[in-house]
Design a protein around this motif. Structure first.
Motif, short mmCIF file in Angstrom:
data_model
loop_
_atom_site.label_atom_id
_atom_site.label_comp_id
_atom_site.label_asym_id
_atom_site.label_seq_id
_atom_site.Cartn_x
_atom_site.Cartn_y
_atom_site.Cartn_z
N GLN A 207 29.79 41.36 1.44
CA GLN A 207 28.55 40.61 1.72
C GLN A 207 27.35 41.34 1.13
O GLN A 207 26.43 40.73 0.57
N SER B 134 32.83 21.49 -4.34
CA SER B 134 32.74 21.14 -2.91
C SER B 134 34.10 20.68 -2.38
O SER B 134 34.49 21.02 -1.26
N ASP C 245 31.28 30.52 -6.37
CA ASP C 245 30.83 31.11 -5.12
C ASP C 245 31.94 31.95 -4.50
O ASP C 245 33.10 31.82 -4.85
N LEU D 134 33.80 33.30 -0.97
CA LEU D 134 34.05 32.82 0.40
C LEU D 134 35.04 33.72 1.11
O LEU D 134 35.96 34.27 0.49
N ARG E 147 33.82 30.86 5.24
CA ARG E 147 32.37 31.08 5.26
C ARG E 147 31.90 31.33 3.84
O ARG E 147 32.45 32.19 3.14
N LEU E 148 30.87 30.58 3.44
CA LEU E 148 30.28 30.73 2.11
C LEU E 148 29.41 31.98 2.15
O LEU E 148 28.36 32.00 2.78
N SER F 181 27.90 33.38 -0.40
CA SER F 181 26.84 33.33 -1.41
C SER F 181 25.88 32.17 -1.18
O SER F 181 25.30 31.63 -2.13
N SER F 182 25.69 31.79 0.09
CA SER F 182 24.82 30.64 0.38
C SER F 182 23.34 30.93 0.12
O SER F 182 22.52 30.02 0.12
N PRO G 65 21.06 28.65 -4.24
CA PRO G 65 21.26 27.21 -4.17
C PRO G 65 22.36 26.74 -5.12
O PRO G 65 22.59 27.36 -6.16
N ARG G 66 23.00 25.62 -4.73
CA ARG G 66 24.08 25.06 -5.58
C ARG G 66 23.71 23.68 -6.10
O ARG G 66 24.22 23.26 -7.12
#
Ligand code: GLY
Ligand code: MN
Ligand code: MN
Length: 483
Positions: A218, A335, A449, A451, A459-460, A462-463, A466-467
């Motif tokens: 993280q 997604s 990304d 996860l 859990r993402l 790299s949120s 923005p994507r």
């Protein structure tokens, strides 16, 4: 092993007189390491050691850190220890060159290392040896300090060959340290096994990350997100430079060195059609403001964990309509892939879900010569002309982590809580591909990304980046209007 009595000096180093040698040998204050100092993640080391020892009962296991690689003449590349060695010892610094972790059949870990040299030993190594000397490359731990740092027993590297005189079955992680390979590959060492099973087991030991490793990843992701923002801030200057890609590479890499050990892999800065080359690391192109930029980069922490994130950004700050169409299709595929992630899902599920969306999109555009269904069949795969590579991989100490794991535990395996992986579908529409409408040629989009699999999903990590099309345009607009 490397002869400890040999000094590594350069052709331009001046001779040392006996008077200087004597003068250098004393009047130095003691500088012990703090007795409280432990390697990061110290509490997890014993469990890892016990698990790998249990996989090979009755055997002695050798896991080397690796050797320096000559760049040219007397200059070496920067050293980074092998990931398996770092995972089992917690030791990650450049001074680990040539060290070997030995795991005895009873599970005891013994670190064979080159200790800090004694300043009064008469060799003058501490100020003369440009490879290992303390005044050239920095302080090393002595044996007692290394034992205290790691909780392992510590022995002198010069004593390692003594291990090969007995009859203990020995297994070596080979192809990491050529010095160790030469030593253990000698004909007389017929009790030594050098095979891939240890490499596979060490990879599989890392498939599930412990909570400390997830924290490190993280941290890496967070630094990487900051580096992506730095790249956007550098865009105006980069657009004016004849090698704008290099300006952006420098912006990201500066963040990686400032916050971590460096980049986890060579930064990919691919503008325009360069984005259709999967690992474009030449990064020597100019930037055209009408084109997209594909940035694939990761900061490696000081503990050697790396992120692996890709964003595809409009260099003008706004997607054109054609760029938006390609981007939206890749985003929908990503997604769909992410939605499959949960314990018990097959590793291949996210790839299959993402590729179904891509194939259906390509079919709608009239690009495929067959139906989406047919293109997706295992005996066809025609859609892959436009996607080229797999949609993700395990992530950890290596960008392509656990790469030696057996197929049944990884590629053909199932996801478990604590696994960390990338989901990174892409479309690479080559500039010279006559199957494509001219408006789409030379467009490359990847969205990647990181996860972590949780108890009931994923859990993402790299949120922070923005994507979506709108999210990216807003984020870029804010960064570009700072000050
Ligand atoms: N950056 C290499 C990869 O995405 O796998
Ligand atoms: Mn990747
Ligand atoms: Mn990547």
């Amino acid at each position: 092993m490397a002869d400890q009595s040999v000094l590594h000096t350069g052709s331009h180093d001046l001779p040392v007189t006996p008077a200087l040698s004597a003068y250098m040998s004393d009047q130095w204050a003691p500088t012990p390491l703090s007795a409280d100092l432990r390697v990061p993640g110290h509490g997890y080391l014993a469990g890892r050691l016990a698990r790998i020892a249990a996989a090979f009962p009755g055997e002695r296991l050798l896991v080397p850190a690796g050797q320096l690689k000559v760049r040219s003449n007397d200059c070496d590349y920067r050293f980074r220890p092998n990931s398996a060695y770092a995972h089992l010892t917690g030791l990650t610094g450049e001074e680990q060159v040539g060290h070997v972790l030995v795991i005895e059949p009873d599970g005891e870990g013994v670190l064979y290392l080159r200790p800090r040299s004694d300043r009064s030993d008469g060799t003058g190594a501490f100020f003369r040896d440009r490879r290992y000397g303390e005044l050239w490359v920095g302080r090393r731990a002595d044996l007692a300090e290394a034992a205290n740092l790691t909780g392992l027993r510590a022995a002198h590297l010069d004593d390692l060959p003594k291990l090969f005189t007995g009859s203990v079955p020995t297994r070596v992680l080979s192809d990491v340290d050529p010095v160790l390979d030469a030593l253990t590959g000698r004909p007389h060492a017929d009790h030594t096994v050098r095979d891939g099973q240890l490499a596979a087991a060490l990879s599989e030991l890392r498939l599930i990350k412990d909570p400390w490793e997830v924290e490190q990843l993280q941290l890496s992701v967070d630094h990487t997100a900051a580096g992506f923002a730095d790249v956007v801030r550098a865009l105006p200057a980069a657009l004016r430079h004849h090698r704008g890609e290099r300006i952006l590479e420098g912006a990201f890499n500066a963040r990686a060195r400032a916050e971590g050990n460096g980049t986890g892999y060579e930064t990919i800065v691919a503008s325009g059609a360069h984005a259709c080359v999967l690992h474009w690391i030449r990064n020597d192109g100019p930037l055209d403001p009408t084109q997209l930029l594909l940035l694939d980069a990761g900061v490696e922490t000081d503990t050697l964990y790396t992120a692996d994130i890709t964003r595809t950004l409009p260099l003008s700050g706004t997607f054109s309509s054609a760029q938006r169409d390609v981007y939206e299709l890749v985003l929908a595929a990503q997604s769909a892939g992410i939605a499959t992630l949960r314990p018990g899902a097959s590793f291949r599920d996210f790839h299959r879900a993402a590729m179904r969306v891509i194939a259906e999109g390509l079919s709608e555009w009239g690009v495929l010569p067959v139906s989406a269904e047919e293109a997706l069949r295992e005996d066809s795969g025609l859609y892959r002309r436009y996607t080229l590579c797999a949609s993700g991989h395990m992530l950890g100490l290596d960008v392509h982590d656990c790469a030696k794991a057996r197929a049944e535990t990884y590629l053909d395996g199932v996801l478990e809580e604590g696994m960390v992986l990338t989901v990174e579908p892409g479309l690479y529409l080559q500039p010279d591909d006559l199957t494509l409408p001219p408006a789409l040629r030379g467009t490359g989009v990847r969205i990647e990304d990181d996860l972590v699999i949780t108890a009931d999903g994923a859990r993402l990590m790299s949120s922070a980046l923005p994507r979506t099309v709108d999210g990216i345009e807003t984020w870029m607009g804010e960064l570009l209007s700072e000050r």
